[in-house]
Design an enzyme around this catalytic site. Structure first.
Site, mmCIF file in Angstrom:
data_model
loop_
_atom_site.group_PDB
_atom_site.id
_atom_site.type_symbol
_atom_site.label_atom_id
_atom_site.label_comp_id
_atom_site.label_asym_id
_atom_site.label_seq_id
_atom_site.Cartn_x
_atom_site.Cartn_y
_atom_site.Cartn_z
ATOM 1 N N GLY A 11 100.466 59.429 54.976
ATOM 2 C CA GLY A 11 100.112 58.977 56.324
ATOM 3 C C GLY A 11 99.000 57.949 56.199
ATOM 4 N N ARG A 72 105.799 58.451 52.720
ATOM 5 C CA ARG A 72 105.891 59.712 51.980
ATOM 6 C C ARG A 72 107.249 59.655 51.279
ATOM 7 N NH1 ARG A 72 101.850 62.500 54.639
ATOM 8 N NH2 ARG A 72 101.725 62.174 56.887
ATOM 9 N N ILE A 126 93.341 61.141 57.373
ATOM 10 C CA ILE A 126 92.552 61.549 58.538
ATOM 11 C C ILE A 126 92.256 63.047 58.498
ATOM 12 C CG2 ILE A 126 93.384 59.667 60.003
ATOM 13 C CD1 ILE A 126 95.140 61.800 61.466
ATOM 14 N N ASP A 127 93.008 63.802 57.690
ATOM 15 C CA ASP A 127 92.859 65.261 57.691
ATOM 16 C C ASP A 127 91.606 65.747 56.956
ATOM 17 O OD1 ASP A 127 95.329 65.176 58.912
ATOM 18 O OD2 ASP A 127 96.427 65.528 57.054
ATOM 19 N N ARG A 162 91.005 71.651 86.557
ATOM 20 C CA ARG A 162 92.155 72.108 85.771
ATOM 21 C C ARG A 162 91.695 72.570 84.391
ATOM 22 N NH1 ARG A 162 95.927 66.941 87.353
ATOM 23 N NH2 ARG A 162 97.000 67.937 89.092
ATOM 24 N N ARG A 243 96.863 71.765 82.103
ATOM 25 C CA ARG A 243 97.622 70.635 81.549
ATOM 26 C C ARG A 243 97.470 70.614 80.014
ATOM 27 N NH1 ARG A 243 99.150 70.723 86.001
ATOM 28 N NH2 ARG A 243 99.297 69.037 87.542
ATOM 29 N N ARG A 252 95.324 58.279 64.754
ATOM 30 C CA ARG A 252 95.481 57.733 63.406
ATOM 31 C C ARG A 252 95.393 56.210 63.357
ATOM 32 N NH1 ARG A 252 100.401 60.243 59.993
ATOM 33 N NH2 ARG A 252 101.412 58.236 60.145
HETATM 34 O O1 F6P Z 1 98.236 63.536 57.029
HETATM 35 C C1 F6P Z 1 97.938 62.787 58.153
HETATM 36 C C2 F6P Z 1 98.784 63.242 59.316
HETATM 37 O O2 F6P Z 1 98.520 62.405 60.425
HETATM 38 C C3 F6P Z 1 98.616 64.712 59.706
HETATM 39 O O3 F6P Z 1 97.475 64.933 60.489
HETATM 40 C C4 F6P Z 1 99.912 64.986 60.400
HETATM 41 O O4 F6P Z 1 100.250 66.360 60.330
HETATM 42 C C5 F6P Z 1 100.875 64.176 59.597
HETATM 43 O O5 F6P Z 1 100.136 63.119 58.993
HETATM 44 C C6 F6P Z 1 102.007 63.548 60.359
HETATM 45 O O6 F6P Z 1 102.800 62.917 59.433
HETATM 46 P P1 F6P Z 1 103.978 61.956 59.797
HETATM 47 O O7 F6P Z 1 103.399 60.761 60.505
HETATM 48 O O8 F6P Z 1 104.596 61.599 58.495
HETATM 49 O O9 F6P Z 1 104.896 62.736 60.681
#
Ligand code: F6P
Length: 324
Positions: A11, A72, A126-127, A162, A243, A252
């Site tokens: 990602g 990926r 970002i994780d 809400r 909501r 991201r």
């Molecule tokens: O690893 C970064 C991330 O944005 C995670 O937070 C999220 O679970 C994942 O990638 C989503 O991946 P993709 O964009 O491949 O669905």
């Protein structure tokens, strides 16, 4: 001419481009040609690379995404494709390959190093779930993005009294949810490191309402709940409007924060310095704000880097039952 290879994988994360620009500039400063593989490990398998110049990267520093694309690669998980990748790397004549990415990228980097490729890994996800650093590129930016959005959502939810449920990214870790919940003064945070069952969540909401908060904000890390169903259930059971919002890719994308820009420069500089000094098969990271290197075999160990201390503070601050 000596060559360095670079790719971004997994990602994308804000700061990848800033780091790429640094790597390219440092490569030429140190007398190397720089080649970029497109689309991460897919580019290695498909031998898809080109000579990337300082001119190519001159305007990318503050851009989100990845100028050389990211992916990926499922194929790369198979040995036969990794062998093809290794052959292509060898043919390209690079001294070392710099991979910029997260957990999955690091696992691939370890495989490549086991197959004799010189690797330097730079954390970008970002994780913030890379074991060998306190801070991966993109985390601070994603937290800032999420915080801005939660701030906005809270305002409109408060105007309408809400309840809100806001889902953050983070894969299997609760870092983005925790930091952005704290920074936006949300009332409840639900992270995979301390799973909350529905009974807990209901009790928290009831407590908040009992103590005069008619628009409690619940921030949840992804992959835990169906937030739209949860919102409907809460609305029905509390007879109180609710909501759900999934922040998704808004977290991201976008420009890297100053913190991520600074780390991107430091990581990129160190990566090329390592290669030039013959230090290979390490992951670059930050510990106590100092650059550190960790052997790639050690860096692949799974870890969520979860800040339990911050989580504990958040819980103390936000549990009305602790208040007099
Ligand atoms: O690893 C970064 C991330 O944005 C995670 O937070 C999220 O679970 C994942 O990638 C989503 O991946 P993709 O964009 O491949 O669905």
């Amino acid at each position: 001419m000596k060559k360095i290879g670079v790719l971004t994988s997994g990602g994308d994360a804000p700061g990848m481009n800033a780091c790429l620009k640094t790597v390219v500039e440092m490569s030429y400063n140190y007398g190397y040609e720089c080649i970029a593989f497109r689309m991460g490990y897919k580019g290695l398998i498909e031998n898809d690379y080109y000579k990337i110049t300082k001119d190519d990267v001159k305007s990318i520093f503050n851009l989100g995404g990845s100028y050389i694309y990211s992916a990926r690669s499922k194929e790369f998980m198979q040995d036969e494709y990794r062998q093809i990748a290794v052959q292509n790397i060898k043919k390209s004549g690079i001294k070392a390959l710099i991979v910029i990415g997260g957990n999955g990228t690091y696992l691939g980097a370890k495989d490549l190093s086991d197959l004799g490729v010189n690797i330097i890994a730079i954390p970008a996800t970002i994780d913030n779930d890379v074991h060998s650093t306190e801070s991966s590129l993109g985390f601070d930016s994603a937290v800032n993005n999420a915080t801005d959005m939660i701030d906005n959502i809270k305002q409109t939810m408060q105007a309408n009294e809400r309840i809100s449920i806001i889902e953050c990214m983070g894969r299997y870790g609760g870092n983005i949810a925790l930091y952005s919940a704290m920074a936006s003064q949300a009332d409840i945070v639900a992270v995979p490191e301390d799973p909350l069952d529905l009974e807990h969540i209901y009790r928290f909401i009831a407590d908040q309402i009992k103590h005069g908060n008619n628009s409690p904000t619940l921030v949840v890390a992804e992959k835990q709940y169906d937030v739209f169903k949860l919102a409907k259930d809460i609305e029905r059971d509390f007879n109180h409007e609710c909501r759900a919002v999934i922040l998704g890719y808004m977290q991201r994308g976008g420009a890297p924060t100053v913190k991520d820009r600074m780390s991107a420069i430091r990581y990129g500089v160190s990566a090329v310095e390592c290669i030039d000094a013959g230090i290979m098969n390490v992951a670059i990271g930050l510990k106590n704000d100092k650059i550190v290197t960790t052997p790639i075999a050690e860096a692949v160990k799974m870890h969520t880097n979860f800040r339990q201390d911050l989580y504990d503070s958040f819980k103390l601050l936000n549990n009305p039952r602790n208040k007099a």
